[in-house]
Design a protein around this motif. Structure first.
Motif, PDB file in Angstrom:
ATOM      1  N   PRO A   1      37.169  -7.575 -38.641  1.00 52.36           N
ATOM      2  CA  PRO A   1      38.315  -8.559 -38.524  1.00 52.36           C
ATOM      3  C   PRO A   1      38.596  -8.943 -36.949  1.00 52.36           C
ATOM      4  CG  PRO A   1      38.985  -6.918 -39.981  1.00 52.36           C
ATOM      5  CD  PRO A   1      37.761  -6.427 -39.191  1.00 52.36           C
ATOM      6  N   VAL A   2      38.588  -7.858 -35.957  1.00 51.38           N
ATOM      7  CA  VAL A   2      38.946  -8.328 -34.774  1.00 51.38           C
ATOM      8  C   VAL A   2      37.835  -9.197 -34.083  1.00 51.38           C
ATOM      9  CG1 VAL A   2      38.998  -7.365 -32.298  1.00 51.38           C
ATOM     10  CG2 VAL A   2      40.249  -6.177 -34.528  1.00 51.38           C
ATOM     11  N   ALA A   3      36.605  -9.063 -34.443  1.00 49.76           N
ATOM     12  CA  ALA A   3      35.676  -9.832 -33.969  1.00 49.76           C
ATOM     13  C   ALA A   3      35.614 -11.303 -34.666  1.00 49.76           C
ATOM     14  CB  ALA A   3      34.205  -9.660 -34.410  1.00 49.76           C
ATOM     15  N   ALA A   4      36.081 -11.443 -36.060  1.00 46.82           N
ATOM     16  CA  ALA A   4      36.426 -12.648 -36.617  1.00 46.82           C
ATOM     17  C   ALA A   4      37.592 -13.544 -35.949  1.00 46.82           C
ATOM     18  CB  ALA A   4      36.577 -12.348 -38.031  1.00 46.82           C
ATOM     19  N   TYR A   5      38.566 -12.633 -35.556  1.00 48.04           N
ATOM     20  CA  TYR A   5      39.864 -13.459 -34.959  1.00 48.04           C
ATOM     21  C   TYR A   5      39.365 -13.854 -33.539  1.00 48.04           C
ATOM     22  CZ  TYR A   5      44.216 -13.884 -32.795  1.00 48.04           C
ATOM     23  OH  TYR A   5      45.220 -14.390 -32.282  1.00 48.04           O
ATOM     24  N   LEU A   6      38.479 -13.135 -32.810  1.00 47.19           N
ATOM     25  CA  LEU A   6      38.189 -13.524 -31.466  1.00 47.19           C
ATOM     26  C   LEU A   6      37.166 -14.843 -31.477  1.00 47.19           C
ATOM     27  CD1 LEU A   6      37.661  -9.973 -29.635  1.00 47.19           C
ATOM     28  CD2 LEU A   6      39.558 -11.661 -29.482  1.00 47.19           C
ATOM     29  N   MET A   7      36.516 -14.837 -32.532  1.00 42.29           N
ATOM     30  CA  MET A   7      35.603 -15.953 -32.461  1.00 42.29           C
ATOM     31  C   MET A   7      36.367 -17.357 -33.060  1.00 42.29           C
ATOM     32  SD  MET A   7      32.312 -14.070 -34.482  1.00 42.29           S
ATOM     33  CE  MET A   7      32.021 -15.831 -35.259  1.00 42.29           C
ATOM     34  N   LEU A   8      37.661 -17.468 -33.429  1.00 40.09           N
ATOM     35  CA  LEU A   8      38.375 -18.503 -33.678  1.00 40.09           C
ATOM     36  C   LEU A   8      38.580 -19.267 -32.423  1.00 40.09           C
ATOM     37  CD1 LEU A   8      40.984 -16.903 -36.147  1.00 40.09           C
ATOM     38  CD2 LEU A   8      39.006 -18.258 -36.771  1.00 40.09           C
ATOM     39  N   ASP A   9      38.919 -20.453 -32.683  1.00 36.76           N
ATOM     40  CA  ASP A   9      39.144 -21.392 -31.555  1.00 36.76           C
ATOM     41  C   ASP A   9      40.722 -21.208 -31.162  1.00 36.76           C
ATOM     42  OD1 ASP A   9      37.415 -24.409 -32.833  1.00 36.76           O
ATOM     43  OD2 ASP A   9      36.927 -22.897 -31.632  1.00 36.76           O
ATOM     44  N   PRO A  10      41.027 -21.465 -30.010  1.00 36.48           N
ATOM     45  CA  PRO A  10      42.537 -21.239 -29.584  1.00 36.48           C
ATOM     46  C   PRO A  10      43.460 -22.018 -30.771  1.00 36.48           C
ATOM     47  CG  PRO A  10      41.335 -21.741 -27.691  1.00 36.48           C
ATOM     48  CD  PRO A  10      40.422 -21.953 -28.942  1.00 36.48           C
ATOM     49  N   SER A  11      43.317 -23.190 -31.076  1.00 32.80           N
ATOM     50  CA  SER A  11      44.247 -23.916 -32.240  1.00 32.80           C
ATOM     51  C   SER A  11      44.111 -23.004 -33.448  1.00 32.80           C
ATOM     52  CB  SER A  11      43.616 -25.191 -32.526  1.00 32.80           C
ATOM     53  OG  SER A  11      42.476 -25.455 -33.018  1.00 32.80           O
ATOM     54  N   GLN A  12      43.101 -22.494 -33.718  1.00 31.62           N
ATOM     55  CA  GLN A  12      42.824 -21.771 -34.951  1.00 31.62           C
ATOM     56  C   GLN A  12      43.938 -20.550 -35.069  1.00 31.62           C
ATOM     57  OE1 GLN A  12      38.510 -21.696 -35.408  1.00 31.62           O
ATOM     58  NE2 GLN A  12      38.623 -23.127 -37.132  1.00 31.62           N
ATOM     59  N   ARG A  13      43.684 -19.889 -33.842  1.00 30.29           N
ATOM     60  CA  ARG A  13      44.477 -18.548 -33.635  1.00 30.29           C
ATOM     61  C   ARG A  13      45.920 -18.813 -33.494  1.00 30.29           C
ATOM     62  NH1 ARG A  13      41.514 -15.768 -28.385  1.00 30.29           N
ATOM     63  NH2 ARG A  13      39.493 -15.864 -29.377  1.00 30.29           N
ATOM     64  N   ARG A  14      46.426 -20.066 -32.951  1.00 26.95           N
ATOM     65  CA  ARG A  14      47.708 -20.470 -33.057  1.00 26.95           C
ATOM     66  C   ARG A  14      48.016 -20.330 -34.695  1.00 26.95           C
ATOM     67  NH1 ARG A  14      46.716 -23.505 -28.390  1.00 26.95           N
ATOM     68  NH2 ARG A  14      46.312 -25.310 -29.944  1.00 26.95           N
ATOM     69  N   LYS A  15      47.603 -21.082 -35.416  1.00 26.99           N
ATOM     70  CA  LYS A  15      47.749 -21.155 -36.854  1.00 26.99           C
ATOM     71  C   LYS A  15      47.932 -19.915 -37.250  1.00 26.99           C
ATOM     72  CE  LYS A  15      45.809 -25.830 -37.640  1.00 26.99           C
ATOM     73  NZ  LYS A  15      44.505 -26.433 -38.077  1.00 26.99           N
ATOM     74  N   VAL A  16      46.854 -19.009 -37.172  1.00 25.86           N
ATOM     75  CA  VAL A  16      46.930 -17.583 -37.725  1.00 25.86           C
ATOM     76  C   VAL A  16      48.039 -16.847 -37.256  1.00 25.86           C
ATOM     77  CG1 VAL A  16      45.645 -15.272 -37.895  1.00 25.86           C
ATOM     78  CG2 VAL A  16      44.506 -17.509 -38.168  1.00 25.86           C
ATOM     79  N   ARG A  17      48.430 -16.977 -35.827  1.00 26.11           N
ATOM     80  CA  ARG A  17      49.585 -16.254 -35.515  1.00 26.11           C
ATOM     81  C   ARG A  17      51.043 -17.034 -36.203  1.00 26.11           C
ATOM     82  NH1 ARG A  17      47.146 -16.392 -30.410  1.00 26.11           N
ATOM     83  NH2 ARG A  17      48.326 -18.104 -29.938  1.00 26.11           N
ATOM     84  N   ALA A  18      50.889 -18.317 -36.511  1.00 25.61           N
ATOM     85  CA  ALA A  18      52.230 -18.661 -36.923  1.00 25.61           C
ATOM     86  C   ALA A  18      52.448 -18.543 -38.444  1.00 25.61           C
ATOM     87  CB  ALA A  18      51.950 -20.413 -36.853  1.00 25.61           C
ATOM     88  N   ARG A  19      51.300 -18.349 -39.184  1.00 28.38           N
ATOM     89  CA  ARG A  19      51.326 -18.049 -40.484  1.00 28.38           C
ATOM     90  C   ARG A  19      51.782 -16.535 -40.632  1.00 28.38           C
ATOM     91  NH1 ARG A  19      47.115 -19.978 -45.130  1.00 28.38           N
ATOM     92  NH2 ARG A  19      48.944 -19.798 -46.514  1.00 28.38           N
ATOM     93  N   GLY A  20      51.470 -15.531 -39.823  1.00 32.35           N
ATOM     94  CA  GLY A  20      51.852 -14.318 -39.790  1.00 32.35           C
ATOM     95  C   GLY A  20      53.346 -14.039 -39.534  1.00 32.35           C
ATOM     96  N   ARG A  21      53.749 -15.024 -38.600  1.00 35.52           N
ATOM     97  CA  ARG A  21      55.144 -14.919 -38.247  1.00 35.52           C
ATOM     98  C   ARG A  21      55.918 -15.572 -39.451  1.00 35.52           C
ATOM     99  NH1 ARG A  21      53.524 -16.401 -33.148  1.00 35.52           N
ATOM    100  NH2 ARG A  21      53.827 -18.782 -33.486  1.00 35.52           N
ATOM    101  N   LYS A  22      55.445 -16.579 -40.054  1.00 33.88           N
ATOM    102  CA  LYS A  22      56.095 -17.207 -41.199  1.00 33.88           C
ATOM    103  C   LYS A  22      56.320 -16.124 -42.548  1.00 33.88           C
ATOM    104  CE  LYS A  22      55.838 -21.128 -44.313  1.00 33.88           C
ATOM    105  NZ  LYS A  22      55.085 -22.577 -44.606  1.00 33.88           N
TER     106      LYS A  22
END
Length: 64
Positions: free
Chosen positions: A39-60
């Protein structure tokens, strides 16, 4: 009744206990590290915009 997430968690714990008895220590260590690394490698392969979406979803989800 148990939720499906609870059933999966209980199955994971049971599988972990069985693995402790059946699998030698160094192989078990590799399996645990692999389970963390994928999962860490999959997260690091995301674009910065996709990472922002993932973080926003976690906070939500935390506020819900």
């Amino acid at each position: 009744m148990l939720t499906s997430k609870t059933k999966v968690a209980m199955g994971g714990v049971a599988l972990g206990v069985i693995a402790l008895w059946l699998i030698p220590g160094w192989i078990l260590t590799l399996l645990v590290l692999g389970a963390i690394a994928v999962p860490v490698a999959a997260y690091l392969m995301l674009d910065p915009s996709q990472r922002r979406k993932v973080r926003a979803r976690g906070r939500k989800r935390l506020g819900a």
